[in-house]
Design a protein around this motif. Structure first.
Motif, PDB file in Angstrom:
ATOM      1  N   VAL A 292      21.647  43.898  37.627  1.00 17.73           N
ATOM      2  CA  VAL A 292      21.976  43.135  38.823  1.00 17.73           C
ATOM      3  C   VAL A 292      23.249  43.688  39.466  1.00 17.73           C
ATOM      4  O   VAL A 292      23.291  43.945  40.662  1.00 17.73           O
ATOM      5  CB  VAL A 292      22.158  41.631  38.488  1.00 17.73           C
ATOM      6  CG1 VAL A 292      22.591  40.844  39.715  1.00 17.73           C
ATOM      7  CG2 VAL A 292      20.875  41.063  37.907  1.00 17.73           C
ATOM      8  N   VAL A 293      24.264  43.892  38.630  1.00 10.63           N
ATOM      9  CA  VAL A 293      25.558  44.332  39.147  1.00 10.63           C
ATOM     10  C   VAL A 293      26.365  44.946  38.000  1.00 10.63           C
ATOM     11  O   VAL A 293      26.061  44.726  36.834  1.00 10.63           O
ATOM     12  CB  VAL A 293      26.313  43.131  39.796  1.00 10.63           C
ATOM     13  CG1 VAL A 293      26.794  42.134  38.747  1.00 10.63           C
ATOM     14  CG2 VAL A 293      27.457  43.576  40.673  1.00 10.63           C
ATOM     15  N   VAL A 294      27.410  45.688  38.359  1.00 11.73           N
ATOM     16  CA  VAL A 294      28.363  46.196  37.372  1.00 11.73           C
ATOM     17  C   VAL A 294      29.594  45.300  37.432  1.00 11.73           C
ATOM     18  O   VAL A 294      30.134  45.045  38.510  1.00 11.73           O
ATOM     19  CB  VAL A 294      28.760  47.664  37.671  1.00 11.73           C
ATOM     20  CG1 VAL A 294      29.862  48.132  36.716  1.00 11.73           C
ATOM     21  CG2 VAL A 294      27.550  48.575  37.575  1.00 11.73           C
ATOM     22  N   LYS A 295      30.002  44.791  36.271  1.00  7.30           N
ATOM     23  CA  LYS A 295      31.230  43.991  36.178  1.00  7.30           C
ATOM     24  C   LYS A 295      32.341  44.928  35.719  1.00  7.30           C
ATOM     25  O   LYS A 295      32.355  45.375  34.572  1.00  7.30           O
ATOM     26  CB  LYS A 295      31.060  42.844  35.185  1.00  7.30           C
ATOM     27  CG  LYS A 295      30.089  41.781  35.625  1.00  7.30           C
ATOM     28  CD  LYS A 295      30.065  40.646  34.609  1.00  7.30           C
ATOM     29  CE  LYS A 295      29.248  39.474  35.073  1.00  7.30           C
ATOM     30  NZ  LYS A 295      29.326  38.347  34.128  1.00  7.30           N
ATOM     31  N   GLU A 296      33.228  45.236  36.629  1.00  7.04           N
ATOM     32  CA  GLU A 296      34.298  46.187  36.326  1.00  7.04           C
ATOM     33  C   GLU A 296      35.317  45.588  35.359  1.00  7.04           C
ATOM     34  O   GLU A 296      35.645  44.400  35.454  1.00  7.04           O
ATOM     35  CB  GLU A 296      34.968  46.635  37.616  1.00  7.04           C
ATOM     36  CG  GLU A 296      34.028  47.440  38.503  1.00  7.04           C
ATOM     37  CD  GLU A 296      34.693  47.965  39.753  1.00  7.04           C
ATOM     38  OE1 GLU A 296      35.924  47.843  39.901  1.00  7.04           O
ATOM     39  OE2 GLU A 296      33.960  48.508  40.600  1.00  7.04           O
TER      40      GLU A 296
END
Length: 147
Positions: A124-128
């Protein structure tokens, strides 16, 4: 192979697996909380040949779920045990009318990402800077109703 609810007598073996498998393992106190106090946690062990070969910890909150951890001892990997744990969880999610399951996985853990994709999870997304060491996490989602 047996999948069972974790008991207090399993704690030492679970902690040993935790320390062996994770870069930043849970403390014994954290494991005890997950196993016996967290009201939304489902902490299950997988026994193979009479010993704890792996475990899964997933949370169910209303119609959603999060995989907190899944772990299989290195000597039992590539034998379908993680898949058995995950499918057991997915069946439980369906019984509980859960719509979706999420998880975070280290960006560097390509093997785990591939495993989750094989179950139907997608990125879904990259969590930095998600992890304490600054590594990014890949946030993944499984639409349980479509599995």
């Amino acid at each position: 192979m047996e999948i069972l609810k974790a008991k207090i007598e399993d704690l030492e073996a679970i902690k040993a697996l935790e320390d062996k498998c994770f870069k930043h393992p849970y403390s014994k106190k954290d494991l005890e909380y997950e196993m016996f106090e967290n009201p939304v946690a489902n902490f299950l062990i997988l026994k193979e040949n009479g010993e704890i070969a792996g475990f899964i910890d997933y949370w169910i909150t209303f119609d959603s779920s999060t995989v907190a951890q899944i772990c299989v001892d290195t000597k039992y990997r590539r034998k379908g045990l993680a898949t058995s744990l995950a499918k057991y969880m997915i069946d439980d999610l369906k019984r509980n009318e859960v719509l979706a399951s999420t998880l975070e996985v280290r960006k560097s853990n390509i093997e785990a990402q591939s495993f989750y994709k094989s179950l139907g999870y997608y990125q879904v997304v990259v969590k930095e800077n998600y992890y304490v060491d600054g590594e990014d996490a890949i946030y993944m989602l499984l639409e349980v109703v479509n599995v």
